[in-house]
Design a protein around this motif. Sequence first.
Motif, PDB file in Angstrom:
ATOM      1  N   ASP A 183      10.739  77.580  -1.353  1.00 15.93           N
ATOM      2  CA  ASP A 183      10.925  77.179  -2.751  1.00 15.93           C
ATOM      3  C   ASP A 183       9.708  77.502  -3.592  1.00 15.93           C
ATOM      4  N   GLY A 184       8.538  77.235  -3.017  1.00 15.56           N
ATOM      5  CA  GLY A 184       7.314  77.468  -3.768  1.00 15.56           C
ATOM      6  C   GLY A 184       7.113  78.944  -4.073  1.00 15.56           C
ATOM      7  N   TYR A 185       7.297  79.785  -3.057  1.00 16.05           N
ATOM      8  CA  TYR A 185       7.097  81.220  -3.277  1.00 16.05           C
ATOM      9  C   TYR A 185       8.142  81.779  -4.226  1.00 16.05           C
ATOM     10  N   LYS A 186       9.375  81.280  -4.117  1.00 23.32           N
ATOM     11  CA  LYS A 186      10.428  81.810  -4.989  1.00 23.32           C
ATOM     12  C   LYS A 186      10.155  81.465  -6.440  1.00 23.32           C
ATOM     13  N   ALA A 203      10.523  86.140  12.821  1.00 29.31           N
ATOM     14  CA  ALA A 203      11.976  85.992  12.906  1.00 29.31           C
ATOM     15  C   ALA A 203      12.568  85.744  11.524  1.00 29.31           C
ATOM     16  N   MET A 204      11.904  84.888  10.732  1.00 28.05           N
ATOM     17  CA  MET A 204      12.426  84.596   9.402  1.00 28.05           C
ATOM     18  C   MET A 204      12.325  85.818   8.502  1.00 28.05           C
ATOM     19  N   ALA A 205      11.234  86.568   8.623  1.00 28.57           N
ATOM     20  CA  ALA A 205      11.074  87.755   7.791  1.00 28.57           C
ATOM     21  C   ALA A 205      12.130  88.782   8.159  1.00 28.57           C
ATOM     22  N   LEU A 249      10.933  86.892   0.010  1.00 27.87           N
ATOM     23  CA  LEU A 249      10.803  86.018   1.180  1.00 27.87           C
ATOM     24  C   LEU A 249      10.404  86.800   2.419  1.00 27.87           C
ATOM     25  N   VAL A 250      10.827  88.066   2.484  1.00 24.50           N
ATOM     26  CA  VAL A 250      10.379  88.895   3.617  1.00 24.50           C
ATOM     27  C   VAL A 250       8.854  88.940   3.603  1.00 24.50           C
TER      28      VAL A 250
END
Lengths: 526, 509
Positions: free
Chosen positions: B236-239, B293-295, B303-304
């Motif tokens: 959320d913060g990065y977005k 894994a998330m990236a 998000l990547v």
Amino acid sequence: MTSALVTAAVRTPHIDVAGLSPLIALAVGGMLALLVGIFLGRSARNVTPLISLLAIAASIGLSIWQFGEGKSVVADALAIDDLTLTLNFVLCATGIAAILLSWRSRAASVAGHPEYYALMMLSLLGMLVLVGSQNLVTLFIGFELLSIPLYVLCAAEFRKEGSLESGLKYLIVGSVGSATLLYGLALIYGATGSTDFAGIDRALAGGINGDVLLLSGIGLTLVGLAFKASVAPFHQWTPDVYEGAPTPVTAFMAVATKVAAFGVLLRLFDTALVNAQLDWAPIVAALAAITIVVGNVGALSQVSLKRMLAYSGVAQAGYLLCGLVVGTQLGVKATVFYLAVYCAMNVAAFAVVIARERASEYGDELPAFAGLGRSNPLMAWPMTIALLGLAGIPATAGFIGKFYLIDALVDGGYAWLGIVLVVGSMISLGYYLRVIAAMWMGERSGDVTPVRTAAPAPAGGSAGTPPVMAGGSQEADAELARSSKLEPEVVGVAWIATAVVLFFGIIPSPLFELAGKAGSVFTGIF
Amino acid sequence: MTLSILIWLPLVVAVFGAILGAKVAPKLAVLGSLAALGIAISFVVRFESGQDTLQFVTNESWISELGISYKLGVDGLNVVLLLLTTFLFALATIFANLREWDRPGLFYFHLGLAQTAVLGAFCAQDLILFVAFFDLMLIPFYFLTGIWGCGDREQRVRGTQKLVIYTLVGSLLMLVAAVATGVLASQQHDTDLTFALSALQELPLSEGSQQWIFLCFAAAFLVKMPAFPLHGWLPDGYKAMPLPALAVFSGVLSKVAAYGFLRIVLPVFPDASVHFQELLLLIALASILYGSAMAFSAQNVRLVVAYSSVAQMGFITLGIFALNEDGAQGALLQMVNHGLVTVPLFFIVALLASRAGGSEELKDMGGIAFRAPVLATLFLIVSLATLAMPGSANFAGEFLILLGVFDAKPAFAFFAALGVALAAVYMLRAFIRSMHNRVNPSADSREITFRDLGVLVPSVVVIVALALYPQFGLSKSEATTKAAVAQVQAKTGQLTAETSSQASEEHTP
């Protein structure tokens, strides 16, 4: 003949007029305001605040003159030492701010200017007596002199339902507090046989050995003072009274009362009862922890800024108690430091609340602050910095103050209370940031237009705030019409207080020095 | 020229910008950030390598009553990071200049405040000064995200709330821990209260106090990085963060946390560092694998990059808690590398989004390279650097880290090596899906403009230059990293010596 008369006369205490002069200035100022006001009629509106300001300035000047003398006057009933005088600076600063903020307020004109300012001066005098008291009797006199004018001031806007309710509530709760305090004082006297702080200290020199009489006395006294300092769980009156009272009075009460209450708590517990420290410290520590949690959690859901600041004030009282718990000179210094800082931060915040209240149809509720950063940055910045300071963000004096308190706590072996303190600060950001977010990230909402034709009802459930009744007097109406533009004295107070918060956040040494002097008056503790 | 000028210059410029108004502020901010970069370069040039002592020291008493000093200094640990910070802030400021911001005076004020706070945290040689700057970093980013952030109001509010709450939990615990460090050190050794880091190193705390204090510091730093279990605010913060702010946040602020471990935790709490070594290595490993894994599965380019940061920061933590010189050197090099690739990556995200109709989703992109070969080339260079292609400085960094960990805990090194392979997977996936594949009808590809090149090219040049000459940073930091891990190594050495002597005692009879 004369010598015979002197020896025959009742031994009267020597009265040191020079030492008492800061008090006398306030008393004279209050009476002058009252008397002059009677003869002036309409121009009292400007003259009486001026007289009060002059009297307070005189009191500050006389305090500077007396600083460092370390006197004990009126048969040791009153200490005019560095602690009293330092706290007098804080009290007087608050007084000046409150008078400036009251100048164009409706409350002063409804209540009558002379009476309003005279009461404020007398309350200030009571606070000064309280922080200087070295005797249970002086303590109670100061306590009542502080409280009674405030009961009236809370109800100053007597045509407004909320103000009356606030005054009445404060009167009832305050009386209960006073009664509890008096009972406690009587028990302490009963247990120790002295009303003098030094005498009590001597009586307790051999420890208290579980003396029930004394312990209940200490307990009841603590409760009585806790009422005044709005320490949980004796804080319930605070939000209601703060919300209903005229905002300048709220500002005065929020800051000055707390200074007075903590001043006397420090003196009573760190001189008279210092030998019983092992008995009261755990209780005070528990009260501090409860107060921090209750205050911060209570503030989270508030919409009215005055209520929010009331709960935040409760939390701050908890932080201040931390300095008392440890019973060291460091603790006293930290408390005095934080009191000064607390004063500046709250004055700035309340000044902005007052400005918004006069300009916005939402009064002191959160929507009144929406978009303030865009529409009126001159008011948004002081509020932002004051709230960040209250939360303890670096570069504000609030950070240094909290740091000092944590330092005292860790030093005194209460590191866990330090953790509670920072957890409280974390929670507090939840509500402080809500206001900041509204100011900088929210959309602007309607200000009161000069022509007040059927103003739409405030949105949202504003059940707590009674509707503003139109026209207390012609004067008040005219004031409201003027209110949409900025008032220089309110902006000035807000900015000066903000400057103080930033200045002592970056260069805290002068205030440290002052607090250091205030803290070193207690020679009985380390 | 003292360090104070470097630290406070951005703030002073920002205040002037805010006062002078919207027209002047952006230009002034660029000038200010370039001036700061110039000053930082002058420090690097005048820096004498091969010493482990502080240089350019400023030491004034700040709050004498509490033993807090305004002590700044540069040594091998932070000299390159100062350069990195000013360089990245200059890039971000220029990057920000390419766009219009509402209320620009305020925007650049917060950016300048952020730079001052970060530089202050890097230079501070007093524990409380460090904590103050560290906490101060949060405020400008709160405003930058809340006012100029991406997405609607609700998303921004959620982003800022999570960011602030997570970060403050750590920061305030760190404040208590910092106070406790000074007070307990003075009590346990019966000396005057002091918070100077050099003095605190000489006054080791008892092991019990070290442990809880260590945990508080670690919490603060791991949240800021962010590391695996404490990264909840990241998506959320990065977005929500505006891209120029995000670039410096991810590029520099996360480094402050890693730097904090090297500067404060290892030298001042050596016993606890050894005690919790495996816990921290485990967290680092989890961050690497989870981040990768998330990236790999994220659908949003931003998000990547964000999750790749988690993985990269995991590597850095891993290197630090190898608790030896190779690991620390690698970690330091990797901090610089990661900072250098992050800013261009987020800038490329902005460029991609502007070509995909404002969307940052991978599904809205594709085939962009077709009409924008230069952009694609630059993206490829940055991607290859990120995935630590042999020959890049990142490769050198990760190699050193793995070498250090292999020395200390071989098992961890084995699993961490998987992370290197995973990095290739997620970076190439993002590259291929955005740049190649079928041309997406909704994407409107066009070549990169010269103005944008002005931002992207300098960073790519620096990445390439560092790849050719990674010794640039390593030679400067060598002496200091040795000193930084010396304390801990003494402890680990002691432990092994004790156990071996115990073992030998058991065998002798």
